[in-house]
Motif scaffolding. Structure first.
Motif, PDB file in Angstrom:
ATOM      1  N   LEU A 230       0.844  -1.205   0.000  1.00  0.00           N
ATOM      2  CA  LEU A 230       0.000   0.000   0.000  1.00  0.00           C
ATOM      3  C   LEU A 230       0.871   1.243   0.000  1.00  0.00           C
ATOM      4  N   ILE A 231       0.614   2.136  -0.954  1.00  0.00           N
ATOM      5  CA  ILE A 231       1.304   3.426  -1.049  1.00  0.00           C
ATOM      6  C   ILE A 231       0.324   4.478  -0.535  1.00  0.00           C
ATOM      7  N   SER A 232       0.638   5.078   0.615  1.00  0.00           N
ATOM      8  CA  SER A 232      -0.341   5.932   1.272  1.00  0.00           C
ATOM      9  C   SER A 232       0.308   7.216   1.778  1.00  0.00           C
ATOM     10  N   ALA A 233      -0.466   7.965   2.557  1.00  0.00           N
ATOM     11  CA  ALA A 233      -0.024   9.257   3.090  1.00  0.00           C
ATOM     12  C   ALA A 233      -0.714   9.489   4.433  1.00  0.00           C
ATOM     13  N   PRO A 234      -0.188  10.390   5.255  1.00  0.00           N
ATOM     14  CA  PRO A 234      -0.758  10.592   6.595  1.00  0.00           C
ATOM     15  C   PRO A 234      -2.252  10.860   6.644  1.00  0.00           C
ATOM     16  N   PRO A 235      -2.830  11.748   5.811  1.00  0.00           N
ATOM     17  CA  PRO A 235      -4.267  12.010   5.951  1.00  0.00           C
ATOM     18  C   PRO A 235      -5.117  10.755   5.811  1.00  0.00           C
ATOM     19  N   THR A 236      -4.745   9.866   4.898  1.00  0.00           N
ATOM     20  CA  THR A 236      -5.522   8.649   4.670  1.00  0.00           C
ATOM     21  C   THR A 236      -5.357   7.655   5.808  1.00  0.00           C
ATOM     22  N   LEU A 237      -4.129   7.472   6.289  1.00  0.00           N
ATOM     23  CA  LEU A 237      -3.881   6.507   7.355  1.00  0.00           C
ATOM     24  C   LEU A 237      -4.492   6.972   8.675  1.00  0.00           C
ATOM     25  N   GLU A 238      -4.500   8.274   8.908  1.00  0.00           N
ATOM     26  CA  GLU A 238      -5.077   8.800  10.151  1.00  0.00           C
ATOM     27  C   GLU A 238      -6.576   8.563  10.221  1.00  0.00           C
ATOM     28  N   ARG A 239      -7.238   8.506   9.047  1.00  0.00           N
ATOM     29  CA  ARG A 239      -8.704   8.425   9.025  1.00  0.00           C
ATOM     30  C   ARG A 239      -9.223   7.002   8.798  1.00  0.00           C
ATOM     31  N   LEU A 240      -8.381   5.997   8.934  1.00  0.00           N
ATOM     32  CA  LEU A 240      -8.863   4.628   8.767  1.00  0.00           C
ATOM     33  C   LEU A 240      -9.933   4.326   9.814  1.00  0.00           C
ATOM     34  N   PRO A 241     -11.124   3.905   9.399  1.00  0.00           N
ATOM     35  CA  PRO A 241     -12.197   3.679  10.360  1.00  0.00           C
ATOM     36  C   PRO A 241     -12.059   2.332  11.075  1.00  0.00           C
ATOM     37  N   GLU A 242     -12.456   2.303  12.334  1.00  0.00           N
ATOM     38  CA  GLU A 242     -12.449   1.071  13.120  1.00  0.00           C
ATOM     39  C   GLU A 242     -13.584   0.133  12.702  1.00  0.00           C
ATOM     40  N   THR A 243     -14.588   0.671  12.025  1.00  0.00           N
ATOM     41  CA  THR A 243     -15.836  -0.078  11.811  1.00  0.00           C
ATOM     42  C   THR A 243     -15.732  -1.169  10.752  1.00  0.00           C
ATOM     43  N   LEU A 244     -14.721  -1.118   9.886  1.00  0.00           N
ATOM     44  CA  LEU A 244     -14.579  -2.143   8.858  1.00  0.00           C
ATOM     45  C   LEU A 244     -13.984  -3.426   9.451  1.00  0.00           C
ATOM     46  N   ASP A 245     -14.236  -4.548   8.801  1.00  0.00           N
ATOM     47  CA  ASP A 245     -13.756  -5.853   9.284  1.00  0.00           C
ATOM     48  C   ASP A 245     -12.313  -6.073   8.826  1.00  0.00           C
ATOM     49  N   TRP A 246     -11.392  -5.341   9.430  1.00  0.00           N
ATOM     50  CA  TRP A 246      -9.993  -5.438   9.042  1.00  0.00           C
ATOM     51  C   TRP A 246      -9.388  -6.821   9.298  1.00  0.00           C
ATOM     52  N   PRO A 247      -9.761  -7.531  10.372  1.00  0.00           N
ATOM     53  CA  PRO A 247      -9.193  -8.887  10.553  1.00  0.00           C
ATOM     54  C   PRO A 247      -9.429  -9.804   9.359  1.00  0.00           C
ATOM     55  N   ALA A 248     -10.485  -9.551   8.580  1.00  0.00           N
ATOM     56  CA  ALA A 248     -10.775 -10.397   7.418  1.00  0.00           C
ATOM     57  C   ALA A 248      -9.716 -10.258   6.328  1.00  0.00           C
ATOM     58  N   VAL A 249      -8.961  -9.158   6.318  1.00  0.00           N
ATOM     59  CA  VAL A 249      -7.922  -8.959   5.299  1.00  0.00           C
ATOM     60  C   VAL A 249      -6.540  -8.904   5.944  1.00  0.00           C
ATOM     61  N   ASP A 250      -6.429  -9.359   7.175  1.00  0.00           N
ATOM     62  CA  ASP A 250      -5.151  -9.349   7.884  1.00  0.00           C
ATOM     63  C   ASP A 250      -4.141 -10.249   7.166  1.00  0.00           C
ATOM     64  N   GLY A 251      -2.909  -9.774   7.071  1.00  0.00           N
ATOM     65  CA  GLY A 251      -1.850 -10.559   6.464  1.00  0.00           C
ATOM     66  C   GLY A 251      -1.707 -10.395   4.973  1.00  0.00           C
ATOM     67  N   ILE A 252      -2.618  -9.670   4.322  1.00  0.00           N
ATOM     68  CA  ILE A 252      -2.531  -9.500   2.869  1.00  0.00           C
ATOM     69  C   ILE A 252      -1.535  -8.404   2.506  1.00  0.00           C
ATOM     70  N   LEU A 253      -1.483  -7.352   3.315  1.00  0.00           N
ATOM     71  CA  LEU A 253      -0.516  -6.279   3.062  1.00  0.00           C
ATOM     72  C   LEU A 253       0.852  -6.682   3.603  1.00  0.00           C
ATOM     73  N   ALA A 254       1.833  -6.721   2.708  1.00  0.00           N
ATOM     74  CA  ALA A 254       3.196  -7.021   3.129  1.00  0.00           C
ATOM     75  C   ALA A 254       3.905  -5.773   3.637  1.00  0.00           C
ATOM     76  N   ARG A 255       3.569  -4.623   3.048  1.00  0.00           N
ATOM     77  CA  ARG A 255       4.209  -3.360   3.446  1.00  0.00           C
ATOM     78  C   ARG A 255       3.230  -2.212   3.262  1.00  0.00           C
TER      79      ARG A 255
END
Length: 618
Positions: A230-255
């Motif tokens: 994932l190529i990102s920036a501070p504004p986007t990473l700061e606003r990641l919502p808790e409400t999504l089912d992130w555990p369902a995609v855990d381990g897919i992002l290597a970096r």
């Protein structure tokens, strides 16, 4: 013509290879006929762009390029380079930015007014020569520390930095998902050129929202069982919502990579917890390229990239040498203050910013600190305004309960701030123009750049404009814009003598302008419906303008049939491109707007927009 293999990954030009089935881009549309765009398709698309360029101008020449999605950007960029042309990347697509660049005599390409687009007919590409010393791209700094500066980058500079990143963080066939603009050096390198040069796939479109990121990660892993970056920036990473089912995609992002501005430690921890991997921050600038990197969960210090030499001077200013600078052997000073410890360093902040105000030298840094120490002030930034004889403008982020919503409240706050500053600064140098914001204005790179500064103070040069105080994009077609009515707004003169008010037609005009600036809607207003102005809007009043756009097209019902019966990949792409251009031409947009303040609703309605004739060029 094939480049010498001794060159780095860019000058080796791997997009020329005869490997037709190799994946170049991943189709993000779940209904696409094929999930891939192969090297054969990419080369055909490069040829289609070259056909358009050939019909317009002889090589060598310059092109101003801006597209929404990375894939079309990559096709157009390579097409121009292989013709021997030079590409200019505007920092944004605001009319003022594009008009200023028109002076460079470069034709427009892509998703900008008057932009040429690729030919609808497939063409074989032509390969030229990528000379190391040739200027590949011209970029512009964000203007966060002054006027935007032009920067020319040669193929050798880009090649050197791409080679370093490939050795340090190889993609190894992982998918690149980008949340940043490829119009700037970080996005250009990480989102487009790295995957192209490392023969790794990248998403054909930008991943603009966290919901999209979650969906794409799940879909990619289900299709391939491979990892992504994932190529990102501070504004986007700061606003990641808790409400999504992130555990369902855990381990897919290597970096995860982040750049553009420092990432607050709590935001880095927040992103790591939700996305399941550490954030690798990249420190650098448009001028220098990459300088160093860090993982905050391990250490707050920065590690210089391989090949970068760093030192500090008696005033703790950072000096560096790097292979991708225009003069690699020369020590170059930076505005940041550091403490160097071998190949690592700690950032201490920016060097003092000095300006002349009223003939007196003043420290803008001292103003920022003094304001930041006051009650209810979360952050402040002072800038000299050249069009106002260098007098200071101040952007002040306030606690929500301290934000003024009326003329009287604003006047009292300004007086209180000036009184608090008076013991430390002469009255003649105090800020004259104040902008009070609830959230810090930032561009896509996370900076308070020239575009943001221009919008914050635009009303000083245009007596018809409201004060722009920031915006929040709630989706691709939704925005909330904070505005303030200037006390000297031209439209309130004589309307009315006893109590000046903003005419309703002006609110409609502001809604149309905001739709162009914030949502990129350039249509002509053909109709208005359910227009109401329940409350008078007064000078000095602070309002939120909410915009929601929906699109209709005559071609929606025929799209599936056209797509399904395309005969092969190459002709299918051409057919779809033709369809998309027709789709855009017939697009009708319904724009709903609402102006609200603490007192209630001031204006609401729905505007029907159609694309102006001649908006699309082929």
């Amino acid at each position: 013509m094939t480049n010498d293999a001794a060159h780095g990954p860019l000058l080796a030009a791997p997009w020329r290879e005869c490997d037709p089935a190799r994946t170049v881009a991943w189709q993000t549309d779940a209904h696409a006929e094929t999930p891939w765009r192969t090297l054969e398709t990419f080369q055909s698309d490069v040829g289609a762009w070259q056909a358009t360029l050939d019909a317009h101008a002889k090589s060598p020449c310059s092109w101003m390029l801006s597209t929404h999605d990375p894939y079309r950007f990559g096709c157009a960029l390579i097409a121009a380079w292989e013709r021997g042309d030079h590409v200019i990347l505007p920092a944004d697509t605001r009319p003022a930015t594009l008009e200023a660049l028109d002076a460079l005599d470069a034709a427009r390409l892509g998703d900008i007014p008057g932009g040429l687009t690729a030919s609808d007919t497939p063409h074989a590409p032509r390969w030229g020569t990528l000379e190391a010393a040739r200027i590949a791209v011209t970029l512009y700094t964000s203007g966060s520390t002054g006027e935007p500066q032009r920067l020319d980058k040669s193929f050798a500079q880009l090649d050197a930095e791409l080679g370093m990143h490939a050795a340090l963080w190889p993609l190894e066939a992982r998918l690149t998902l980008s949340q940043v603009s490829h119009q700037h050096i970080y996005g250009l390198l990480f989102s487009v050129l790295r995957p192209l040069c490392e023969r790794a796939p990248f998403a054909a479109e930008m991943c603009r929202y966290p919901e999209t990121l979650h969906l794409w990660l799940a879909r990619w892993h289900a299709q391939t069982r491979r990892e992504a970056v994932l190529i990102s920036a501070p504004p986007t990473l700061e606003r990641l919502p808790e409400t999504l089912d992130w555990p369902a995609v855990d381990g897919i992002l290597a970096r995860i990579h982040s750049s553009g501005a420092p990432l607050p430690r709590d935001a880095a921890e927040h992103a790591q917890r939700l996305l399941g991997t550490e954030v690798r921050e990249v420190y650098g600038s448009s001028e220098t390229g990459g300088i160093a990197w860090r993982i905050q969960s391990r250490d707050a210090g920065w590690t210089a990239f391989p090949g970068v030499e760093v030192r500090d001077d008696a005033e703790h200013r950072l000096w560096l040498r790097a292979p991708w600078l225009s003069t690699p052997a020369t020590w170059t000073p930076q505005a940041d203050r550091v403490v160097v410890e071998g190949t690592r360093f700690r950032l201490l902040g920016r060097s003092d910013r000095i300006a002349k105000v009223g003939g007196k030298r003043v420290s803008l840094t001292a103003f920022d600190r003094a304001l930041g120490e006051l009650p209810d002030v979360r952050r402040a930034h002072c800038v000299p305004l050249p069009r106002r004889d260098g007098r200071l403008g101040a952007i002040v982020e306030l606690a929500p309960e301290a934000v003024p919503h009326t003329h009287d409240a604003r006047r009292r706050l300004i007086q209180a701030l000036r009184t608090a500053l008076a013991p430390r600064f002469e009255n003649a140098v105090l800020p004259r123009y104040w902008r009070f914001v609830e959230a810090w204005p930032r561009d896509a790179q996370g900076k308070l750049g020239a575009t943001c500064l221009s919008r914050l103070f635009a009303d000083l040069d245009d007596p018809r404009a409201p004060r722009w105080l920031g915006e929040t994009l709630d989706g691709p077609q939704s925005a909330r814009v904070t505005l303030e009515v200037p006390e000297r707004l031209a439209y309130v003169e004589g309307h009315f003598a006893t109590q000046p008010v903003v005419p309703g037609v002006v609110m409609v005009r502001w809604a149309l302008h905001a739709a162009r600036e914030s949502l990129g809607l350039h249509g002509v207003c053909r109709d208005m419906a359910r227009i109401k102005f329940p409350l008078l809007l007064l000078p000095g009043e602070r309002v939120t303008l909410t915009l929601d756009a929906t699109h209709d097209s005559l071609h929606e019902t025929t799209h599936d049939n056209v797509h399904h019966h395309a005969p092969d990949n190459v002709h299918n792409n051409a057919h779809n491109n033709a369809h998309k251009n027709a789709h855009k031409n017939d697009m009708t947009t319904r724009l709903r707007f609402t102006f609200t303040s603490q007192r209630g609703t001031h204006g609401t309605g729905t505007l029907t927009l159609t694309r102006p004739e001649g908006a699309c060029h082929a």
